[in-house]
Enzyme design. Sequence first.
Site, PDB file in Angstrom:
ATOM      1  N   ASP A 129      32.997 -33.745 -17.639  1.00 45.07           N
ATOM      2  CA  ASP A 129      32.348 -34.890 -18.302  1.00 45.07           C
ATOM      3  C   ASP A 129      31.704 -34.403 -19.605  1.00 45.07           C
ATOM      4  O   ASP A 129      30.490 -34.318 -19.714  1.00 45.07           O
ATOM      5  CB  ASP A 129      31.313 -35.553 -17.372  1.00 45.07           C
ATOM      6  CG  ASP A 129      30.202 -34.609 -16.924  1.00 45.07           C
ATOM      7  OD1 ASP A 129      30.407 -33.367 -16.955  1.00 45.07           O
ATOM      8  OD2 ASP A 129      29.118 -35.112 -16.575  1.00 45.07           O
TER       9      ASP A 129
ATOM     10  N   ASP B 249      29.850 -28.589 -20.913  1.00 44.18           N
ATOM     11  CA  ASP B 249      31.266 -28.727 -20.542  1.00 44.18           C
ATOM     12  C   ASP B 249      32.168 -28.214 -21.660  1.00 44.18           C
ATOM     13  O   ASP B 249      33.226 -27.635 -21.400  1.00 44.18           O
ATOM     14  CB  ASP B 249      31.627 -30.198 -20.307  1.00 44.18           C
ATOM     15  CG  ASP B 249      30.832 -30.836 -19.197  1.00 44.18           C
ATOM     16  OD1 ASP B 249      31.380 -31.064 -18.116  1.00 44.18           O
ATOM     17  OD2 ASP B 249      29.637 -31.127 -19.423  1.00 44.18           O
TER      18      ASP B 249
ATOM     19  N   HIS C 271      25.346 -24.236 -18.002  1.00 49.91           N
ATOM     20  CA  HIS C 271      25.689 -24.422 -16.592  1.00 49.91           C
ATOM     21  C   HIS C 271      27.205 -24.312 -16.344  1.00 49.91           C
ATOM     22  O   HIS C 271      27.662 -23.536 -15.504  1.00 49.91           O
ATOM     23  CB  HIS C 271      25.277 -25.824 -16.121  1.00 49.91           C
ATOM     24  CG  HIS C 271      23.875 -26.203 -16.398  1.00 49.91           C
ATOM     25  ND1 HIS C 271      22.823 -25.759 -15.647  1.00 49.91           N
ATOM     26  CD2 HIS C 271      23.332 -27.022 -17.353  1.00 49.91           C
ATOM     27  CE1 HIS C 271      21.690 -26.294 -16.092  1.00 49.91           C
ATOM     28  NE2 HIS C 271      21.976 -27.054 -17.136  1.00 49.91           N
ATOM     29  N   ASP C 272      27.958 -25.163 -17.041  1.00 48.37           N
ATOM     30  CA  ASP C 272      29.351 -25.376 -16.649  1.00 48.37           C
ATOM     31  C   ASP C 272      30.280 -24.177 -16.821  1.00 48.37           C
ATOM     32  O   ASP C 272      31.152 -23.948 -15.962  1.00 48.37           O
ATOM     33  CB  ASP C 272      29.915 -26.603 -17.373  1.00 48.37           C
ATOM     34  CG  ASP C 272      29.292 -27.899 -16.855  1.00 48.37           C
ATOM     35  OD1 ASP C 272      28.770 -27.892 -15.725  1.00 48.37           O
ATOM     36  OD2 ASP C 272      29.343 -28.908 -17.576  1.00 48.37           O
TER      37      ASP C 272
END
Length: 321
Positions: free
Chosen positions: A21, A26, A250-251
């Site tokens: 997303d 991302d 994070h991703d």
Amino acid sequence: MSGPTTGAGGVGRRPIILDCDPGLDDAFAILLAAASPAIDLRAITTVAGNHTVDRMTLNARRICTVAGIRGVPIAQGCDRPLVRAQIVGSDIHGESGLDGPAFGPPVVDVDPRHAVDLIVELIMAAGEPMTLVAIGPLTNVATALRREPRLASRLREISLMGGAWGLGNRTPAAEFNIVVDPEAARIVFESGVPLTMCGLELTHQVIATPDIIGRVAGLGTAVGDMCAAMLRFYGDTTSRRRRSFGPALHDPTAVAWLIDPTMFEAEPMHVDIETSAEFSYGRTLVDVDDVLGLPKNATVPTRIDAMRFWDLLLDALATYR
Ligand code: BDR
Ligand code: CA
């Protein structure tokens, strides 16, 4: 601009589908996966999460356009969670879902297939077990598992970013990707597919400091400029939280896990997803101390060597000229 053209095979590379997303962090996961010689990126699929799914798809096309990533189908997926009303992450990622850089019109098309259809088609047709990397809400992944019951046995692994054993980042109890679609997360965690759960305690170990942002900007390329602008915007929005961790990437940890698991410490754990409580809806109940003694349904990385992670990511970004 030129970049890697993947999706056409790649002998010895691990075949993956990246469900996302995009989303500021991302974007780095996409760039890392497309550049890595260890990975054969077969498709990018989008899901409603950081913003509406149409914006997520546009952002995937924007990233691929700037980076010169060609030959990887981009398919749009589910536009809302399975049960709950949609929530978005514009407080962190901006109104476009990818604020910071200025983008021109994308030159990469959208694949006409629905993301869930493409996920099922690619995995069922593959000559070897495939890996799903899920870095958004798990709506597409859960729907695919329900659509094709044989899918679970064809998957080598689902490497996902989501959850936490402690505090959440969207509610006090829950991490964003899980709380956006807790029912989907529950389907995935109960699917029997080998899971790796990169949660907040792990991802807060990879914060893009000013030094890292300087290294990114210093690449002096279109991708470096795009990434630096994203990190500056992300740094601003994440600094508004009381416990300001800074811009956590994070991703890409869920991709790095597949490329080089030796930079992680990880343990098998039992994880349940809360789907019925009022205040802790979407919480990941991670049995860190194994007090329940239940079967372990997830590998939970607990530590990452941040220096090696940044070197891996910077080397990947440097491949885009
Ligand atoms: C997760 O939530 C999203 O906002 C990020 O893209 C990441 O996938 C972190 O909680
Ligand atoms: Ca995400």
